[in-house]
Motif scaffolding. Structure first.
Motif, short mmCIF file in Angstrom:
data_model
loop_
_atom_site.label_atom_id
_atom_site.label_comp_id
_atom_site.label_asym_id
_atom_site.label_seq_id
_atom_site.Cartn_x
_atom_site.Cartn_y
_atom_site.Cartn_z
N ASP A 151 0.88 -1.17 0.00
CA ASP A 151 0.00 0.00 0.00
C ASP A 151 0.92 1.22 0.00
O ASP A 151 1.26 1.77 1.05
N ILE A 152 1.35 1.58 -1.20
CA ILE A 152 2.45 2.54 -1.36
C ILE A 152 2.15 3.90 -0.72
O ILE A 152 2.98 4.46 -0.01
N TRP A 153 0.97 4.43 -0.93
CA TRP A 153 0.62 5.72 -0.32
C TRP A 153 -0.17 5.59 0.96
O TRP A 153 -0.07 6.42 1.85
N GLY A 154 -0.95 4.54 1.07
CA GLY A 154 -1.80 4.41 2.25
C GLY A 154 -1.16 3.53 3.32
O GLY A 154 -1.86 2.92 4.12
N THR A 181 6.94 2.07 2.17
CA THR A 181 7.32 3.43 1.78
C THR A 181 7.38 4.32 3.01
O THR A 181 8.09 5.32 3.02
N GLU A 217 12.68 10.60 4.37
CA GLU A 217 11.92 11.61 3.65
C GLU A 217 12.70 12.86 3.35
O GLU A 217 12.21 13.96 3.54
N TRP A 270 10.19 9.04 -5.17
CA TRP A 270 9.08 8.14 -4.94
C TRP A 270 7.78 8.69 -5.48
O TRP A 270 6.95 7.97 -5.99
N ARG A 271 7.61 10.00 -5.37
CA ARG A 271 6.39 10.59 -5.88
C ARG A 271 6.30 10.39 -7.39
O ARG A 271 5.23 10.23 -7.95
N LEU A 278 2.84 3.50 -9.12
CA LEU A 278 2.65 2.56 -8.03
C LEU A 278 3.30 1.20 -8.32
O LEU A 278 4.00 0.65 -7.50
#
Ligand SMILES: Nc1ncnc2c1ncn2[C@@H]1O[C@H](COP(=O)(O)OP(=O)(O)OP(=O)(O)O)[C@@H](O)[C@H]1O
Ligand SMILES: [Mg+2]
Length: 374
Positions: A147-150, A184, A189, A197-198, A202
């Motif tokens: 779940d790359i963003w979540g 992630t 960061e 990464w952005r 995905l």
């Protein structure tokens, strides 16, 4: 209608862990005969008394048997001729050389993708707790947060460590609660990496995790927390890791039929066999030990029946799972005798029984390793 393509797709998920590739690629499939729901598969083994025989036979049965519409599977094994055997070793040698690229997940690692037909049913909670329970059985277990963003795995495992790179620029998983973890959420960061990464799609991010992470060589199980939905990540996963198998999480109140249609469709498109269903939030256990079926009951069993797979666990609603998730202490590991802890242990044992760890320490395996090191 079962097609030859379906069967070959499923056979691509049958690995010969000794040789590090699948039985189709290695040219071990001699024939596929389909007669309605009956499928016969011919497999040529390197030698008649191949020590992997039972395992390959069982894997073929299970994976072809998981194709919707297949009712009976017959596996006919034969022994290869000398010439076939040398061709096979040639392919194995080639694969060993290429292997560094495709993925870094060891070929003997069992890959379980924890998926659902809908979001918020408890995939991430199930992933960390089942992973912890399998590790407590004595296996080496990794958790990949797809779940790359979540992402929610780092919080649930209570880690704020950062993934470091080794001298070959490979990512080293973080160790948390005895598990190898990649997410992630554990990537530094600083501006540069955040931007990188952005910019990644995905599926590209998942690819990075599978090709650039140095998982332990002795990893027995890799559990993948899938993002909600049935899109790109699922397809990318099966392309990159054809040995991946799916465990479906559902809640008792979900309409089994509707979930089954979505999940079966996802499995078919990605050639990922479904091995079992976990019902989550089954009953509520109050402090006095009494159980209440707040959300109704039977949804998990119904879905399992629809998909013709076993129900491997029914996890009760447990407030310890909510606080444990927020505080990073999975109850499966920290309170194994609580109602949910007990059920996670049972679920882990069921899964290990269904997908036993792969053995790769036999003669041909050592031969393949030797080739690899040349
Ligand atoms: N058996 C349970 N008992 C009590 N709470 C639970 C249980 N399972 C999950 N939860 C809670 O439900 C919420 C959703 O769970 P979780 O994040 O694991 O779902 P998910 O399927 O991964 O969601 P998403 O689709 O957003 O990734 C969390 O707050 C979690 O703590
Ligand atoms: Mg989740």
């Amino acid at each position: 209608m079962v097609t030859t393509e379906d069967v070959y797709g499923a056979l691509r998920a049958v690995m010969d862990p000794e040789l590090g590739s699948d039985v189709v690629d290695l040219g071990m499939v001699t024939h596929v005969d389909i007669d309605g729901g009956d499928v016969e598969v011919g497999i040529a083994l390197t030698i008649a008394e191949c020590p992997m025989r039972g395992q390959i036979d069982a894997e073929t049965n299970r994976k072809v048997g998981a194709i919707p519409g297949v009712e009976r599977v017959k596996v006919v094994t034969t022994a290869m001729t000398k010439r076939q055997r040398s061709e096979l070793m040639e392919t194995a040698r080639l694969r060993a050389r290429e292997r560094a690229q495709p993925t870094r997940v060891p070929t003997q690692t069992r890959v379980l993708a924890i998926a659902s037909g809908k979001g918020g049913v408890g995939k991430s909670t199930t992933t960390v707790n089942v992973a912890a329970a399998i590790a407590d059985l004595g296996f080496r277990v990794g958790v990949l947060d797809a779940d790359i963003w979540g992402f929610s795995i780092p919080r649930m495992l209570g880690t704020t460590d950062r993934i470091e790179a080794d001298e070959a620029a490979l990512m080293i998983p973080v160790e948390a609660q005895g598990l190898q973890v990649v997410s992630t959420g554990l990537i530094t960061e600083d501006e540069g990496t955040a931007l990188m990464w952005r910019g990644l799609m995905l599926s590209k991010a998942l690819e990075q995790f599978l090709t650039q992470v140095k998982w332990a060589d002795d990893l027995d199980y890799l559990l993948i927390d899938m993002p909600p939905g049935t899109g790109d990540i699922q397809m990318a996963l099966s392309r990159l890791l054809p040995q991946a198998e799916m465990v479906v999480v559902t809640t008792p109140q979900q309409t089994a039929q509707r979930v089954a249609v979505r999940v079966a469709d996802m499995a078919r498109r990605s050639h990922m066999p479904i091995i079992g269903v976990v019902e989550n939030m089954s009953t509520f256990v109050c402090d006095h030990g009494e159980e209440y079926a707040l959300f109704g009951s039977g949804g998990g069993q119904q879905l399992a029946d629809e998909l013709a797979v076993p129900l491997v666990g029914s996890i009760p609603l447990d407030t310890a799972l909510v606080s444990g998730g927020d505080d990073g202490v999975p109850p499966a590991h920290h309170s194994p005798d609580s109602p949910s802890g007990l059920e996670y242990r049972r679920t882990a044992a069921e899964l290990v029984k269904l997908v036993p760890p792969l053995e790769d320490e036999t003669c041909v395996g050592r031969m393949a390793k030797l080739l690899e090191s040349l």
